[in-house]
Design an enzyme around this catalytic site. Structure first.
Site, PDB file in Angstrom:
ATOM      1  N   LYS A   1       0.892  -1.177   0.000  1.00 31.82           N
ATOM      2  CA  LYS A   1       0.000   0.000   0.000  1.00 31.82           C
ATOM      3  C   LYS A   1       0.927   1.223   0.000  1.00 31.82           C
ATOM      4  O   LYS A   1       1.407   1.655   1.035  1.00 31.82           O
ATOM      5  CB  LYS A   1      -0.882  -0.031   1.258  1.00 31.82           C
ATOM      6  CG  LYS A   1      -2.177   0.726   1.150  1.00 31.82           C
ATOM      7  CD  LYS A   1      -2.073   2.189   0.780  1.00 31.82           C
ATOM      8  CE  LYS A   1      -1.688   3.089   1.933  1.00 31.82           C
ATOM      9  NZ  LYS A   1      -1.406   4.490   1.498  1.00 31.82           N
TER      10      LYS A   1
ATOM     11  N   CYS B   1      14.175  10.489   6.636  1.00 27.74           N
ATOM     12  CA  CYS B   1      14.103  10.155   8.062  1.00 27.74           C
ATOM     13  C   CYS B   1      15.491  10.125   8.683  1.00 27.74           C
ATOM     14  O   CYS B   1      15.628  10.116   9.890  1.00 27.74           O
ATOM     15  CB  CYS B   1      13.423   8.817   8.264  1.00 27.74           C
ATOM     16  SG  CYS B   1      14.393   7.503   7.557  1.00 27.74           S
TER      17      CYS B   1
HETATM   18  P1  NAD Z   1       2.532   9.149   6.994  1.00 26.69           P
HETATM   19  O1  NAD Z   1       2.613   8.534   8.346  1.00 26.69           O
HETATM   20  O2  NAD Z   1       1.624  10.305   6.810  1.00 26.69           O
HETATM   21  O3  NAD Z   1       2.065   8.048   5.909  1.00 26.69           O
HETATM   22  C1  NAD Z   1       2.696   6.810   5.801  1.00 26.69           C
HETATM   23  C2  NAD Z   1       1.702   5.790   5.280  1.00 26.69           C
HETATM   24  O4  NAD Z   1       0.645   5.637   6.228  1.00 26.69           O
HETATM   25  C3  NAD Z   1       1.060   6.179   3.951  1.00 26.69           C
HETATM   26  O5  NAD Z   1       0.989   5.041   3.129  1.00 26.69           O
HETATM   27  C4  NAD Z   1      -0.319   6.670   4.365  1.00 26.69           C
HETATM   28  O6  NAD Z   1      -1.297   6.431   3.377  1.00 26.69           O
HETATM   29  C5  NAD Z   1      -0.618   5.840   5.597  1.00 26.69           C
HETATM   30  N1  NAD Z   1      -1.486   6.555   6.544  1.00 26.69           N
HETATM   31  C6  NAD Z   1      -1.498   7.888   6.787  1.00 26.69           C
HETATM   32  N2  NAD Z   1      -2.423   8.186   7.732  1.00 26.69           N
HETATM   33  C7  NAD Z   1      -2.998   7.020   8.084  1.00 26.69           C
HETATM   34  C8  NAD Z   1      -4.024   6.675   9.022  1.00 26.69           C
HETATM   35  N3  NAD Z   1      -4.624   7.597   9.781  1.00 26.69           N
HETATM   36  N4  NAD Z   1      -4.371   5.382   9.138  1.00 26.69           N
HETATM   37  C9  NAD Z   1      -3.768   4.437   8.389  1.00 26.69           C
HETATM   38  N5  NAD Z   1      -2.792   4.702   7.486  1.00 26.69           N
HETATM   39  C10 NAD Z   1      -2.414   5.982   7.333  1.00 26.69           C
HETATM   40  O7  NAD Z   1       4.041   9.514   6.566  1.00 26.69           O
HETATM   41  P2  NAD Z   1       4.541  10.308   5.295  1.00 26.69           P
HETATM   42  O8  NAD Z   1       4.210  11.758   5.474  1.00 26.69           O
HETATM   43  O9  NAD Z   1       4.162   9.618   4.057  1.00 26.69           O
HETATM   44  O10 NAD Z   1       6.136  10.110   5.468  1.00 26.69           O
HETATM   45  C11 NAD Z   1       6.937  10.951   6.255  1.00 26.69           C
HETATM   46  C12 NAD Z   1       7.210  10.344   7.610  1.00 26.69           C
HETATM   47  O11 NAD Z   1       7.807   9.074   7.458  1.00 26.69           O
HETATM   48  C13 NAD Z   1       8.203  11.153   8.430  1.00 26.69           C
HETATM   49  O12 NAD Z   1       7.741  11.207   9.753  1.00 26.69           O
HETATM   50  C14 NAD Z   1       9.489  10.352   8.340  1.00 26.69           C
HETATM   51  O13 NAD Z   1      10.394  10.513   9.414  1.00 26.69           O
HETATM   52  C15 NAD Z   1       8.954   8.967   8.302  1.00 26.69           C
HETATM   53  N6  NAD Z   1       9.920   8.042   7.745  1.00 26.69           N
HETATM   54  C16 NAD Z   1      10.568   7.217   8.607  1.00 26.69           C
HETATM   55  C17 NAD Z   1      11.531   6.337   8.128  1.00 26.69           C
HETATM   56  C18 NAD Z   1      12.244   5.423   9.076  1.00 26.69           C
HETATM   57  O14 NAD Z   1      12.948   4.563   8.588  1.00 26.69           O
HETATM   58  N7  NAD Z   1      12.105   5.549  10.362  1.00 26.69           N
HETATM   59  C19 NAD Z   1      11.822   6.290   6.767  1.00 26.69           C
HETATM   60  C20 NAD Z   1      11.119   7.137   5.904  1.00 26.69           C
HETATM   61  C21 NAD Z   1      10.162   8.011   6.411  1.00 26.69           C
END
Ligand code: NAD
Length: 497
Positions: A173, A281
Site C-alpha cells: 500500500k 528520516c
Molecule cells: P505518513 O505517516 O503520513 O504516511 C505513511 C503511510 O501511512 C502512507 O501510506 C499513508 O497512506 C498511511 N497513513 C497515513 N495516515 C494514516 C491513518 N490515519 N491510518 C492508516 N494509514 C495511514 O508519513 P509520510 O508523510 O508519508 O512520510 C513521512 C514520515 O515518514 C516522516 O515522519 C518520516 O520521518 C517517516 N519516515 C521514517 C523512516 C524510518 O525509517 N524511520 C523512513 C522514511 C520516512
C-alpha cells in the site's frame, strides 16, 4: 489525466471506488495523475489472491525464488533512468538523488538473492542420545507493507524483496502522494517471472490500511511513516495477532566537537540537512555544537553555503539543482508554520528560506542559530529544509540532550578523537550512529531501525532482522528408535539422557 490503478493477481485493475486522490508534480504544482482510493473490498480481494498464490510460491525451492530476484535486479538496472525520472516527477527530489534511492533499494534485492543461504535454518546432532534437532525458517504467509512518500521505491524495497525471497506473498500500500513507481516495480517483478498474485499493489488511504491491519489472513505488517501512524499501526495490527515492524519519525542530531574538521563538517551538514529538501528520516535537523567558539565558526561557514543552495526542479540539469521542492502545498505551509514558531520562540533566524519563487512547492534552505531545547523546532520533526543549531557547553550536555529526545533514529558525532567517538557510540540512545559519517544508513546486509519513538516492534528492516521478520521458526526434534529399544512411559520433564 493519468489514472493510477491497483495491481492484483498480475493485472492492472482500476479501483471501483468513487474516491480519488490527486498526485502532483511538486516542481510546478500541477496535478499530473489521480489515484483511486480503494475500497476495503478491493484490499480483501488482494488478500484472498495473495493467500492462494503464496502456497505454491512458498513451496518453490529457495534457489528458484532467488532466480526471480536476480532477474528483477537486472530489470531494475535496465529501467533505472525511467524509474528515477518518475520518482523525481512525483516526489520532487533531484534526479541524481532519485538514482541514489534506487541503488539503495537494489542493494536489498541483491541481499535477498542470497536467500538459499540466509534461510538454511539450524541443525544439532545428538541433542539427546539418538535424538537430533533441526529448525526450519518457514514463510509466515501473506505480508503487507505500508510505505511513506519520501522514498517511494527504496522503502518498499526494504520490505518486499526479502518477504518474497522467504516464500511469502506481499501486498504493498504505497503513499497516495506518489504511488506511480510501485506499479512499475510490480510490472518488473512480473516480467522477472514472479507468479501472478504473489505481489500485489492496493492503492488507497486509511480504509485500505485498516483492512490490512485487521484481516485474519494477513500475517505480518511492515510500516514506515510518521510516529503517530506507526504507533497506531503497531497497536492495531498487534492486537489482531500479527507480527509488526513499524518505523516512525526522527530528529537526528549531529554532535560537533571543537576538534572536528570544520570544512568537512559543513559539507557533511549541507548534504545531510538539505538533501531531498530535508524529507529524509535520516536527515540531520539539529547541529549540536560544543562551545561558542566552534559554533560561531560553524555558523559563519554554514551561512553562505545555505544562502547559496541551488534550489530548482529535480529534472532540470546543467547544473542540477542541489535541492528540489517539498512534496505538497500543505507540507510547505506546515514547514512555514514551524519557521514562524522558531522566530516567535526566540531562535535566531540566520538564513530565511521562506521566500522562494513558484510555481511549485519550493522553499529555500533555512538556518536557525541559538535554538533552545524547549522550542517546537527542536522538539518536533519538521521534515523540511530547516537546520537548527543548538549550542552546548560540553560533550556531556550534548549527549544528555540527544538521549532525552523522544526520537532515536540516527545521530552522528564529528570529532578527531577516537576515544570520544567510542564513548558516544557506546552511550548514545539512538539506533544508527555515524562517526564522521552524517547519514549512517546501514547497508542492506545490516538492519535499519531506530530506538525510542522512532520504532515500534523488535525487528528492524532488512539484513538478518528482515529475514527473521519474514520467517517463522519451526523446530523439529526427532528420534528413530529401533523397536527393541522402545522406552517406557516417562512422566518427568524430558532431559538429556
Ligand atoms: P505518513 O505517516 O503520513 O504516511 C505513511 C503511510 O501511512 C502512507 O501510506 C499513508 O497512506 C498511511 N497513513 C497515513 N495516515 C494514516 C491513518 N490515519 N491510518 C492508516 N494509514 C495511514 O508519513 P509520510 O508523510 O508519508 O512520510 C513521512 C514520515 O515518514 C516522516 O515522519 C518520516 O520521518 C517517516 N519516515 C521514517 C523512516 C524510518 O525509517 N524511520 C523512513 C522514511 C520516512
Amino acid at each position: 489525466m493519468r489514472q493510477i490503478d491497483n495491481f492484483i493477481n498480475g493485472q492492472r485493475q482500476a479501483s471501483t471506488s468513487e474516491r480519488n486522490g490527486p498526485v502532483f508534480n511538486p516542481a510546478n504544482g500541477e496535478r499530473i495523475a489521480q489515484v483511486g482510493l480503494s475500497l476495503p473490498s478491493e484490499a480483501e480481494q488482494a488478500i484472498a489472491v495473495a493467500k492462494q498464490a503464496q502456497v505454491a510460491w512458498g513451496n518453490q525451492a529457495p534457489l528458484q525464488r532467488a532466480r526471480v530476484l536476480f532477474r528483477f535486479k537486472a530489470l531494475l538496472e535496465e529501467h533505472k533512468d525511467r524509474l528515477a525520472a518518475m520518482i523525481t516527477e512525483e516526489h520532487g527530489k533531484v534526479l541524481s538523488d532519485a538514482h541514489g534511492e534506487l541503488v539503495r533499494g537494489l542493494e536489498v534485492v541483491e541481499f535477498a538473492c542470497g536467500i538459499p543461504h540466509l534461510q538454511k535454518g539450524e541443525h544439532s546432532q545428538n541433542v539427546g542420545s539418538g535424538v537430533d534437532s533441526h529448525s526450519l525458517m518457514q514463510p509466515v504467509g501473506v505480508c503487507a507493507g505500508i510505505t511513506p512518500f519520501n522514498f517511494p521505491a527504496m522503502v518498499a524495497m526494504w520490505m518486499f524483496p526479502i518477504a518474497l525471497a522467504c516464500g511469502n506473498s506481499f501486498i504493498l500500500k504505497p503513499s497516495e502522494k506518489n504511488p506511480g513507481v510501485a506499479l512499475e516495480l510490480a510490472a518488473l517483478l512480473q516480467q522477472a517471472g514472479l507468479p501472478d498474485g504473489v505481489f500485489n499493489v492496493v492503492n488507497g488511504d486509511k480504509a485500505v490500511v485498516d483492512t490490512l491491519l485487521t484481516h485474519p489472513e494477513v500475517a505480518a505488517v511492515s510500516f514506515v511513516g510518521s510516529t503517530p501512524i506507526a504507533q497506531y499501526i503497531y497497536a492495531t495490527a498487534s492486537a489482531h495477532g500479527k507480527r509488526v515492524q513499524a518505523l516512525g519519525g526522527a530528529k537526528n542530531h549531529m554532535l560537533v566537537m571543537p576538534d572536528a574538521d570544520l570544512d568537512g563538517t559543513v559539507s557533511a551538514l549541507m548534504g545531510a540537512a538539505y538533501g531531498a529538501a530535508g524529507e529524509r528520516c535520516m536527515a540531520i535537523s539539529v547541529a549540536m555544537v560544543v562551545g561558542d567558539e566552534t559554533a560561531d565558526k560553524l555558523v559563519a561557514k554554514l551561512t553562505p553555503a545555505v544562502a547559496e543552495l541551488r534550489v530548482g526542479p529535480g529534472l532540470a540539469q546543467q547544473p542540477e539543482a542541489q535541492m528540489g521542492p517539498v512534496i505538497s502545498a500543505e507540507h510547505k505551509s506546515r514547514i512555514l508554520d514551524y519557521i514562524e514558531s522558531g522566530i516567535e520562540q526566540g531562535a535566531e533566524l540566520v538564513v530565511d528560506g521562506r521566500h522562494q519563487p513558484g510555481p511549485g512547492f519550493f522553499l529555500g534552505g533555512t538556518l536557525f542559530d541559538r535554538v533552545q531545547p524547549p522550542m517546537r523546532i527542536y522538539q518536533e520533526e519538521i521534515f523540511g529544509p530547516v537546520l537548527a543549531v543548538v549550542r552546548v557547553p560540553d560533550y556531556e550536555t550534548g549527549l544528555a540532550l540527544i538521549n532525552q529526545h523522544q526520537y532515536g533514529n540516527g545521530t552522528a558525532i564529528f570529532t578527531q578523537s577516537g576515544d570520544l567517538a567510542r564513548d558516544f557510540s557506546h552511550r548514545v540512545q539512538v539506533g544508527m550512529v555515524g562517526v564522521n559519517v552524517p547519514i549512517p544508513v546501514p547497508m542492506a546486509f545490516h538492519s535499519f531501525g531506530g530506538w525510542k519513538r522512532s520504532v515500534f516492534g523488535p525487528l528492524n528492516m532488512h539484513g538478518s532482522d528482515g529475514v527473521r521478520f519474514y520467517t517463522r521458526m519451526k523446530t523439529i526434534t526427532a528420534r528413530w528408535p529401533r523397536s527393541d529399544t522402545r522406552e517406557q512411559a516417562d512422566f518427568v520433564m524430558p532431559t538429556m539422557k
